[in-house]
Design a protein around this motif. Structure first.
Motif, PDB file in Angstrom:
ATOM      1  N   LEU A 432      21.976   6.239 -33.689  1.00  0.00           N
ATOM      2  CA  LEU A 432      22.302   7.301 -34.646  1.00  0.00           C
ATOM      3  C   LEU A 432      22.502   6.712 -36.042  1.00  0.00           C
ATOM      4  O   LEU A 432      22.090   7.300 -37.045  1.00  0.00           O
ATOM      5  CB  LEU A 432      23.565   8.032 -34.184  1.00  0.00           C
ATOM      6  CG  LEU A 432      23.986   9.256 -35.029  1.00  0.00           C
ATOM      7  CD1 LEU A 432      22.869  10.294 -35.064  1.00  0.00           C
ATOM      8  CD2 LEU A 432      25.262   9.866 -34.473  1.00  0.00           C
ATOM      9  N   HIS A 433      23.128   5.537 -36.118  1.00  0.00           N
ATOM     10  CA  HIS A 433      23.338   4.881 -37.405  1.00  0.00           C
ATOM     11  C   HIS A 433      21.999   4.556 -38.075  1.00  0.00           C
ATOM     12  O   HIS A 433      21.806   4.840 -39.258  1.00  0.00           O
ATOM     13  CB  HIS A 433      24.148   3.602 -37.194  1.00  0.00           C
ATOM     14  CG  HIS A 433      24.326   2.774 -38.440  1.00  0.00           C
ATOM     15  ND1 HIS A 433      25.112   3.178 -39.485  1.00  0.00           N
ATOM     16  CD2 HIS A 433      23.791   1.573 -38.790  1.00  0.00           C
ATOM     17  CE1 HIS A 433      25.061   2.264 -40.437  1.00  0.00           C
ATOM     18  NE2 HIS A 433      24.270   1.291 -40.044  1.00  0.00           N
ATOM     19  N   ARG A 491      19.602  15.794 -32.522  1.00  0.00           N
ATOM     20  CA  ARG A 491      20.649  16.445 -31.725  1.00  0.00           C
ATOM     21  C   ARG A 491      20.926  15.658 -30.447  1.00  0.00           C
ATOM     22  O   ARG A 491      22.078  15.517 -30.042  1.00  0.00           O
ATOM     23  CB  ARG A 491      20.217  17.876 -31.389  1.00  0.00           C
ATOM     24  CG  ARG A 491      21.238  18.609 -30.504  1.00  0.00           C
ATOM     25  CD  ARG A 491      20.968  20.083 -30.441  1.00  0.00           C
ATOM     26  NE  ARG A 491      21.945  20.748 -29.583  1.00  0.00           N
ATOM     27  CZ  ARG A 491      22.271  22.017 -29.680  1.00  0.00           C
ATOM     28  NH1 ARG A 491      21.713  22.772 -30.601  1.00  0.00           N
ATOM     29  NH2 ARG A 491      23.159  22.560 -28.860  1.00  0.00           N
ATOM     30  N   ASN A 492      19.875  15.120 -29.806  1.00  0.00           N
ATOM     31  CA  ASN A 492      20.066  14.334 -28.585  1.00  0.00           C
ATOM     32  C   ASN A 492      20.917  13.099 -28.869  1.00  0.00           C
ATOM     33  O   ASN A 492      21.827  12.758 -28.102  1.00  0.00           O
ATOM     34  CB  ASN A 492      18.707  13.918 -28.011  1.00  0.00           C
ATOM     35  CG  ASN A 492      17.973  15.095 -27.400  1.00  0.00           C
ATOM     36  OD1 ASN A 492      18.593  16.071 -26.977  1.00  0.00           O
ATOM     37  ND2 ASN A 492      16.656  15.010 -27.340  1.00  0.00           N
ATOM     38  N   PHE A 501      29.923  18.500 -28.636  1.00  0.00           N
ATOM     39  CA  PHE A 501      30.214  19.085 -29.957  1.00  0.00           C
ATOM     40  C   PHE A 501      29.591  20.466 -30.083  1.00  0.00           C
ATOM     41  O   PHE A 501      30.259  21.440 -30.444  1.00  0.00           O
ATOM     42  CB  PHE A 501      29.694  18.153 -31.053  1.00  0.00           C
ATOM     43  CG  PHE A 501      29.903  18.680 -32.455  1.00  0.00           C
ATOM     44  CD1 PHE A 501      28.915  19.432 -33.094  1.00  0.00           C
ATOM     45  CD2 PHE A 501      31.097  18.451 -33.129  1.00  0.00           C
ATOM     46  CE1 PHE A 501      29.104  19.916 -34.363  1.00  0.00           C
ATOM     47  CE2 PHE A 501      31.299  18.932 -34.409  1.00  0.00           C
ATOM     48  CZ  PHE A 501      30.281  19.674 -35.026  1.00  0.00           C
ATOM     49  N   PHE A 502      28.267  20.575 -29.804  1.00  0.00           N
ATOM     50  CA  PHE A 502      27.581  21.847 -29.997  1.00  0.00           C
ATOM     51  C   PHE A 502      28.062  22.914 -29.015  1.00  0.00           C
ATOM     52  O   PHE A 502      28.183  24.092 -29.367  1.00  0.00           O
ATOM     53  CB  PHE A 502      26.067  21.651 -29.882  1.00  0.00           C
ATOM     54  CG  PHE A 502      25.470  20.968 -31.077  1.00  0.00           C
ATOM     55  CD1 PHE A 502      25.337  21.633 -32.297  1.00  0.00           C
ATOM     56  CD2 PHE A 502      25.052  19.657 -31.002  1.00  0.00           C
ATOM     57  CE1 PHE A 502      24.795  20.998 -33.401  1.00  0.00           C
ATOM     58  CE2 PHE A 502      24.499  19.015 -32.107  1.00  0.00           C
ATOM     59  CZ  PHE A 502      24.367  19.680 -33.308  1.00  0.00           C
ATOM     60  N   SER A 503      28.329  22.507 -27.765  1.00  0.00           N
ATOM     61  CA  SER A 503      28.795  23.497 -26.796  1.00  0.00           C
ATOM     62  C   SER A 503      30.174  24.032 -27.175  1.00  0.00           C
ATOM     63  O   SER A 503      30.447  25.239 -27.054  1.00  0.00           O
ATOM     64  CB  SER A 503      28.826  22.868 -25.394  1.00  0.00           C
ATOM     65  OG  SER A 503      29.687  21.753 -25.373  1.00  0.00           O
ATOM     66  N   THR A 504      31.071  23.150 -27.661  1.00  0.00           N
ATOM     67  CA  THR A 504      32.397  23.587 -28.111  1.00  0.00           C
ATOM     68  C   THR A 504      32.286  24.518 -29.318  1.00  0.00           C
ATOM     69  O   THR A 504      32.977  25.541 -29.416  1.00  0.00           O
ATOM     70  CB  THR A 504      33.255  22.364 -28.467  1.00  0.00           C
ATOM     71  OG1 THR A 504      33.340  21.510 -27.323  1.00  0.00           O
ATOM     72  CG2 THR A 504      34.662  22.798 -28.875  1.00  0.00           C
ATOM     73  N   LEU A 520      27.424  21.866 -39.930  1.00  0.00           N
ATOM     74  CA  LEU A 520      28.710  21.374 -39.415  1.00  0.00           C
ATOM     75  C   LEU A 520      28.530  20.018 -38.724  1.00  0.00           C
ATOM     76  O   LEU A 520      29.403  19.152 -38.803  1.00  0.00           O
ATOM     77  CB  LEU A 520      29.319  22.393 -38.455  1.00  0.00           C
ATOM     78  CG  LEU A 520      29.790  23.702 -39.111  1.00  0.00           C
ATOM     79  CD1 LEU A 520      30.292  24.668 -38.049  1.00  0.00           C
ATOM     80  CD2 LEU A 520      30.882  23.446 -40.139  1.00  0.00           C
ATOM     81  N   ALA A 521      27.387  19.816 -38.043  1.00  0.00           N
ATOM     82  CA  ALA A 521      27.115  18.523 -37.398  1.00  0.00           C
ATOM     83  C   ALA A 521      26.979  17.425 -38.445  1.00  0.00           C
ATOM     84  O   ALA A 521      27.489  16.314 -38.271  1.00  0.00           O
ATOM     85  CB  ALA A 521      25.851  18.616 -36.551  1.00  0.00           C
TER      86      ALA A 521
END
Length: 569
Positions: A432-433, A491-492, A501-504, A520-521
């Motif tokens: 991700l970085h 997203r993965n 995060f997305f489900s919450t 928001l992500a």
């Protein structure tokens, strides 16, 4: 057993060429009283015979076997057969594993008939170690358990090979990543005397490794130095190199680079000279790591090319993980992000295979064999009334053993699962970085190309070259905002790091649109408004409007409160 003995008898007449000093060792044994003869024979094997080539070693061991047969010294006879198996185990564990096992089985049968429990334990331990070196973990633990049962009855303090057995246990735990358990066994091992300086070096080195992994660096330096002193005293070049490298690695972790580099270079030179390829590979990769820390990209690339050649000469896959991670770093410095991702993924897959290799189910076959032996013993013991008490005792022992095996299985499984999850999370964070850095690079290029277009528009029309406009437009298109596929990949990666995060978000705020969820992500990653605008393909002012719309939907007062809410998700 008959096959082995017959083979040795056939070979003896042909073995007439003696290695230098062969007669001397037999003379020493002949002049030693019977009580001390086995101890002297073991010292001769560990100090001399184990270092000979296979032909010379087997000539000597067969002569020892024949002489022991002639004088009816059964313990010495058993030892000579076991030593043949031990020699093959040390030097030919993969090529001649069946032959080594035959020698061990023959020696075990002779020891069992005479009820020589110390010899039985030693042979079981050797058989377990042979299977462990072949990655046959169920059989390895089965025989280690057998050896431990016998040694516990004798008592470690009364067992003459306690240091060797405790080292084997400590090494296995260290290899499995249970460094605290390894430290306990290895610390206990050095309390007892070693019959072989090489085992003393191995024990001190493994104890240093355990302390290094526990980040107790002072203790690691202490034991690496003790091992290094012993290796130099017996002029062992290979271990001098290995221990120099391990000591250098501690100084590297402490960032004492001036002390680390000379030791690492010594390790590389000596390991290459003694053909210790795994040690050489680890060391040259660490030196490349140091070059990358200093931004010496070209020097690091050359060392990693050397590492690739050294890695091809050995079979251990663990150094390749370190190599792949450093290649990813190198490609990152070169801004070749696709290649960096590829090597990170390769490292992840190799780590996965290494974890599978040590599946905690290794104990299952051992459990089955113990159960079979229990059944056979029950049949024999039920033949008489007196044997019923013995049956109950053995049943309790086996139940306790099975409980211990199951408990150990659960512990190993949990440890492997935790280690695997931690490695997967670290890998996802790195990916991700790199992903975010790649997007930032693209955004910078987009701004640069926009400035170039504005400069061209400011010039008189006759000076604007059509071809130049087209080139800049093509570049801008190449570095445009992320596509839907890019967002799915993002997203993965994001979900691996920020789990749920997305489900919450969807559960707590179902009215948010997909684009608002994306914003928001990106806020969760602490990106700037300009970076978020570049990724979403909108103007920076639109970010402000979108945030106002989100605050209104979820009933949040200001941006600070919104950022605190996102941080808590």
């Amino acid at each position: 057993m008959r096959t082995i003995i017959a083979l040795m008898c056939l070979l003896l007449p042909a073995m007439v060429v003696a290695w230098p000093g062969q007669t001397d060792f037999l003379s020493v044994l002949k002049n030693t009283n019977r009580e001390n003869r086995l101890t002297v024979a073991r010292k001769i094997y560990n100090d001399q015979l184990i270092h000979l080539d296979s032909t010379q070693a087997f000539v000597a061991l067969n002569r020892m076997y024949q002489w022991a047969t002639n004088i009816h010294d059964m313990p010495l006879k058993i030892f000579s057969v076991m030593a043949m198996g031990d020699y093959l185990k040390e030097y030919f564990s993969n090529q001649r594993n069946g032959k080594a096992l035959e020698y061990f089985t023959t020696a075990l049968n002779m020891a069992s008939q005479l009820e020589l429990k110390e010899s039985e334990a030693e042979i079981y331990n050797n058989m377990g170690w042979l299977y462990y070196k072949q990655d046959k973990f169920p059989q390895a633990f089965e025989y280690m358990i057998r050896a431990n049962n016998i040694i516990q009855k004798i008592g470690y303090e009364n067992y003459p090979h306690a240091s060797r057995y405790l080292y084997d246990l400590g090494y296995i735990y260290c290899d499995f990543g249970n460094y605290e358990k390894a430290r306990l066994y290895l610390t206990e091992a050095i309390r007892y005397s070693f019959s072989n300086s090489l085992y003393a070096i191995r024990t001190l080195n493994t104890l240093g490794l355990a302390y290094r992994e526990l980040k107790q660096y002072d203790s690691a330096i202490l034991y690496f130095n003790r091992g290094l002193d012993t290796a130099r005293a017996i002029h062992n070049v290979a271990w001098t190199g290995i221990l120099s490298g391990n000591l250098g690695s501690v100084y590297y972790f402490l960032k004492h680079y001036d002390e680390a580099v000379p030791l690492l270079k010594t390790d590389y030179e000596l390991s290459m000279a003694s053909r210790e390829w795994t040690s050489a590979a680890n060391t040259i990769i660490m030196l490349a790591d140091l070059d990358l820390d200093k931004h010496l990209v070209q020097a690091a690339a050359l060392k990693l090319d050397e590492a690739r050649d050294v890695l091809s000469r050995q079979t251990d896959r663990r150094p390749f993980v370190y190599y792949a991670l450093q290649k990813a770093r190198l490609f990152k410095y070169q801004k070749r992000y696709d290649s960096a991702f590829a090597y990170l993924d390769t490292a992840r897959r190799v780590v996965g295979k290494l974890n599978q290799r040590r599946d905690a189910l290794v104990f299952s076959q051992a459990e089955q064999k113990v159960a079979v032996e229990l059944h056979l013993s029950e049949i024999k013991l039920l033949e008489s009334e007196k044997s019923k008490m013995v049956l109950v005792r053995n049943f309790i022992i086996v139940v306790i053993l099975l409980v211990l095996i199951i408990a150990a299985q659960l512990i190993f499984r949990q440890q492997l699962k935790q280690k695997k999850n931690k490695e997967l999370l670290n890998n996802a964070v790195r990916q991700l970085h790199y992903y975010i850095e790649s997007v930032r690079e693209k955004n910078q290029l987009i701004n640069q190309f926009k400035q170039e277009i504005e400069l061209l528009h400011a010039q008189p029309e006759q000076y604007i070259m059509l071809q130049e406009k087209e080139e800049i437009a093509a570049k801008l298109k190449q570095y445009s905002i992320l596509t839907e596929n890019d967002w799915n990949e993002f997203r993965n990666l994001f979900e691996k790091v920020q789990i749920g995060f997305f489900s919450t978000l969807k559960q707590r705020f179902p009215d948010l649109t997909p684009s608002e969820q994306r914003l928001l992500a990106l806020m969760k990653l602490n990106l700037s408004k300009r970076e978020m605008a570049g990724m979403l393909g909108i103007a920076p002012d639109s970010i402000k409007k979108t945030r106002q719309r989100i605050r209104k939907k979820i009933n949040v007062i200001d941006d600070v409160a919104l950022e605190e809410l996102v941080a808590s998700l």
